[in-house]
Write a protein that holds these residues in place. Sequence first.
Motif, short mmCIF file in Angstrom:
data_model
loop_
_atom_site.label_atom_id
_atom_site.label_comp_id
_atom_site.label_asym_id
_atom_site.label_seq_id
_atom_site.Cartn_x
_atom_site.Cartn_y
_atom_site.Cartn_z
N ALA B 101 0.87 -1.18 0.18
CA ALA B 101 -0.13 0.09 -0.13
C ALA B 101 0.71 0.84 -0.21
CB ALA B 101 -0.93 0.47 1.03
N ASP B 102 2.11 1.19 0.56
CA ASP B 102 3.15 2.43 0.13
C ASP B 102 3.45 2.89 -1.12
OD1 ASP B 102 4.96 0.16 -0.85
OD2 ASP B 102 6.06 0.67 0.90
N GLY B 103 2.56 2.59 -2.40
CA GLY B 103 2.83 3.01 -3.64
C GLY B 103 4.17 2.63 -3.75
N LEU B 104 5.71 1.76 -3.30
CA LEU B 104 6.58 1.85 -4.05
C LEU B 104 7.08 0.70 -4.66
CD1 LEU B 104 8.11 3.28 -0.72
CD2 LEU B 104 7.79 4.46 -2.59
N ASP B 105 5.79 -0.12 -4.74
CA ASP B 105 6.53 -1.27 -5.42
C ASP B 105 6.35 -0.83 -7.08
OD1 ASP B 105 7.22 -3.08 -4.12
OD2 ASP B 105 5.00 -3.69 -2.78
N ALA B 106 7.18 -0.74 -7.86
CA ALA B 106 7.49 -0.18 -8.68
C ALA B 106 7.78 -1.12 -10.41
CB ALA B 106 8.43 0.84 -9.29
N TRP B 107 7.17 -1.17 -11.20
CA TRP B 107 7.80 -1.63 -12.42
C TRP B 107 7.91 -0.47 -13.32
CZ3 TRP B 107 6.64 -6.93 -15.10
CH2 TRP B 107 6.36 -7.72 -14.21
N VAL B 108 9.08 -1.09 -14.24
CA VAL B 108 9.97 -0.36 -15.37
C VAL B 108 9.25 -1.26 -16.83
CG1 VAL B 108 12.17 0.31 -16.44
CG2 VAL B 108 11.28 0.30 -13.96
N PHE B 109 8.54 -0.39 -17.60
CA PHE B 109 8.63 -0.43 -19.14
C PHE B 109 10.06 -0.16 -19.95
CE2 PHE B 109 5.33 -3.84 -19.93
CZ PHE B 109 4.86 -3.31 -18.21
N ASP B 110 9.94 -0.32 -20.44
CA ASP B 110 10.91 0.32 -22.23
C ASP B 110 9.76 1.56 -22.74
OD1 ASP B 110 12.81 1.43 -24.10
OD2 ASP B 110 12.06 -0.36 -25.03
N VAL B 111 10.28 2.09 -23.81
CA VAL B 111 8.82 2.23 -24.97
C VAL B 111 9.09 1.44 -25.76
CG1 VAL B 111 7.29 4.59 -26.40
CG2 VAL B 111 8.66 4.38 -23.55
N ASP B 112 9.70 2.10 -26.87
CA ASP B 112 10.60 1.52 -28.60
C ASP B 112 10.21 0.16 -28.27
OD1 ASP B 112 10.22 3.70 -29.91
OD2 ASP B 112 11.18 4.44 -28.91
N ASP B 113 9.04 -0.33 -29.08
CA ASP B 113 9.01 -1.47 -29.26
C ASP B 113 9.31 -2.44 -28.36
OD1 ASP B 113 8.84 -1.62 -31.99
OD2 ASP B 113 10.64 -0.58 -31.97
N THR B 114 8.42 -2.23 -26.84
CA THR B 114 8.14 -2.98 -25.57
C THR B 114 6.54 -2.70 -25.58
OG1 THR B 114 10.18 -2.90 -25.22
CG2 THR B 114 8.51 -3.11 -23.45
N CYS B 115 5.97 -0.68 -25.33
CA CYS B 115 5.14 -0.78 -25.46
C CYS B 115 3.99 0.04 -26.39
CB CYS B 115 5.25 0.92 -24.19
SG CYS B 115 5.82 0.74 -23.01
N LEU B 116 4.95 0.54 -27.53
CA LEU B 116 4.85 0.98 -28.65
C LEU B 116 5.66 0.38 -29.78
CD1 LEU B 116 4.46 4.64 -27.64
CD2 LEU B 116 2.77 3.21 -28.28
N SER B 117 5.35 0.04 -31.42
CA SER B 117 5.49 -0.46 -32.43
C SER B 117 6.06 0.59 -33.16
CB SER B 117 4.40 -1.69 -32.76
OG SER B 117 5.10 -2.46 -33.58
N ASN B 118 7.19 -0.12 -33.65
CA ASN B 118 7.68 0.87 -34.75
C ASN B 118 8.69 -0.51 -36.35
OD1 ASN B 118 8.59 3.00 -33.90
ND2 ASN B 118 9.77 2.18 -32.24
N LEU B 119 7.20 -1.16 -35.89
CA LEU B 119 6.86 -2.25 -36.96
C LEU B 119 7.63 -1.42 -38.36
CD1 LEU B 119 7.55 -5.06 -38.36
CD2 LEU B 119 5.55 -5.71 -37.34
N PHE B 120 6.11 -0.36 -38.83
CA PHE B 120 5.69 -0.08 -39.56
C PHE B 120 7.01 0.35 -40.37
CE2 PHE B 120 1.08 0.11 -38.99
CZ PHE B 120 1.31 -1.25 -39.04
N TYR B 121 7.60 1.41 -39.49
CA TYR B 121 9.44 2.35 -39.77
C TYR B 121 10.39 1.43 -39.78
CZ TYR B 121 13.55 4.93 -39.36
OH TYR B 121 14.23 5.74 -39.15
N TYR B 122 10.76 0.46 -39.76
CA TYR B 122 11.70 -0.62 -39.56
C TYR B 122 11.35 -1.65 -40.70
CZ TYR B 122 14.28 1.02 -35.49
OH TYR B 122 14.81 1.72 -34.42
N GLU B 123 9.94 -1.87 -41.01
CA GLU B 123 9.86 -2.44 -42.44
C GLU B 123 10.01 -2.14 -43.30
OE1 GLU B 123 6.47 -4.25 -41.48
OE2 GLU B 123 6.44 -6.16 -44.02
N ALA B 124 9.23 -0.65 -43.54
CA ALA B 124 9.57 0.33 -45.03
C ALA B 124 11.02 0.37 -45.08
CB ALA B 124 9.56 1.49 -44.34
N LYS B 125 11.98 0.31 -44.33
CA LYS B 125 13.08 0.90 -43.85
C LYS B 125 13.92 -0.25 -44.05
CE LYS B 125 15.69 4.03 -40.95
NZ LYS B 125 17.19 2.76 -40.31
N GLN B 126 13.36 -1.76 -44.84
CA GLN B 126 13.89 -3.06 -44.74
C GLN B 126 15.25 -2.99 -43.50
OE1 GLN B 126 13.68 -5.51 -47.23
NE2 GLN B 126 11.79 -4.82 -46.30
N PHE B 127 15.23 -2.90 -42.61
CA PHE B 127 15.50 -2.68 -41.09
C PHE B 127 17.12 -2.58 -41.42
CE2 PHE B 127 12.69 -6.72 -41.31
CZ PHE B 127 12.21 -5.82 -40.76
#
Lengths: 255, 255
Positions: B101-127
Amino acid sequence: MGSRTLALGHQLFMLLLLLPRLFVNPVGARQCFWPGPSPEDAGCLSWRVMVEANNARGWRTVPSQCVGYVTGYMTRGQYLRDLAGVMEHASAYVDEVAADADGLDAWVFDVDDTCLSNLFYYEAKQFGAYDPLAFKDWASKRSCPAILPVLQLFTTLMDKGFTVFLLSGRDEESLGSCTAENLEAEGFSGYERLMMRTPEYRGQSSSLFKSAMRQQLVDAGYRIRGNVGDQWSDLQGDCVGDRVFKIPNPMYFVP
Amino acid sequence: MGSRTLALGHQLFMLLLLLPRLFVNPVGARQCFWPGPSPEDAGCLSWRVMVEANNARGWRTVPSQCVGYVTGYMTRGQYLRDLAGVMEHASAYVDEVAADADGLDAWVFDVDDTCLSNLFYYEAKQFGAYDPLAFKDWASKRSCPAILPVLQLFTTLMDKGFTVFLLSGRDEESLGSCTAENLEAEGFSGYERLMMRTPEYRGQSSSLFKSAMRQQLVDAGYRIRGNVGDQWSDLQGDCVGDRVFKIPNPMYFVP
């Protein structure tokens, strides 16, 4: 890409991402009732990659639906290709590092399924739960074949002047001499020391035991330049070394 | 197994281990001149597993012979199956840990290609190789789709009372607001803070920058219970958390 195309692509992408959540049970994928994304391997490739990436932990046996898959993986070429790939990367790294004349540039190798293969043993028991007595019986035969691509790396390192330590969770008292003999017979000669589990480390996790052993090496002045093992417990913890190499092993998990 | 059978098996095993060393170039396997162990995927499955296991490091682009393979992997189902598998393991872990309940139990998420996908971008430029201007242009569009299985984990954690931090190597000054808007539009709401790269961390490796940010969280009293990212540089270094989850990503490598 125009914004309408992008928006359509976006919708399709989200649908694609939704589909497997709705219709696929990721491990027991044969149960899925939507033919599209059903894998042919019952999710076993996903499982194997999770093992290698250390996402799947603490598993006691190969999932029952993957026993055939793991047998095929280990015996029909993919394991050997994966192993060769890892050894190529290790060789490329070795080309970049030089061993100092002081003899303190060290590499650490795990033994079971890193230097010596237990494939015959685990395949015969269909990758069942760990059985210490049966394993001791197997290891006592001194019949574990060398994993040749690893032997080649070992030999290269010796030739380049690195000091090589073998670090095994096997019990020293009961398996020390047969392990040393098996290694010698299979070509692993000239290493500095075979470090095995002494009575004081019995019952401790491999990760703790191996961290303590590596700490001893570092305290003695060694610089661990590389560390090779088939378990993440070989490669994580204290003093893991400048670079670690994970040998594939979907047969069992050691904490 | 009798000792003769064992010896025969031993010989065969050693032969099998020798074959690929003699005849297969593990990455450019199409060059091999022995038909037996030739993979259909030009060694790209081996390469992908090496990326996930952190054996392949520092690569600037997808190997040219694997561009088609990576496109197929990302768009024809296996990526989604692998992702679902990792999220199943994360969910099982979340079921075992409670948020205080102290609110100090945390999780960390990366953003690019973890939360949000950049597949369209990388596929278009053939990686192709990293292109900071083109990527900034892409990110400014706020059009990265959510990776829904990760969004589901994020939502579960929020519901269970964990404090969630998003930790991105994107430049805060130029991409701060559009990243926040993109996340919000895609359903990532209610997180504690989006931590992005400030001018003082420009030019530093992602690994160093993210270690420093996580250290700040730990210094502020947070207990990092979980850490989710598509790059090993998200998941190694200081204060990585009690458990890390590696999201598949064979598209690019961030040191």
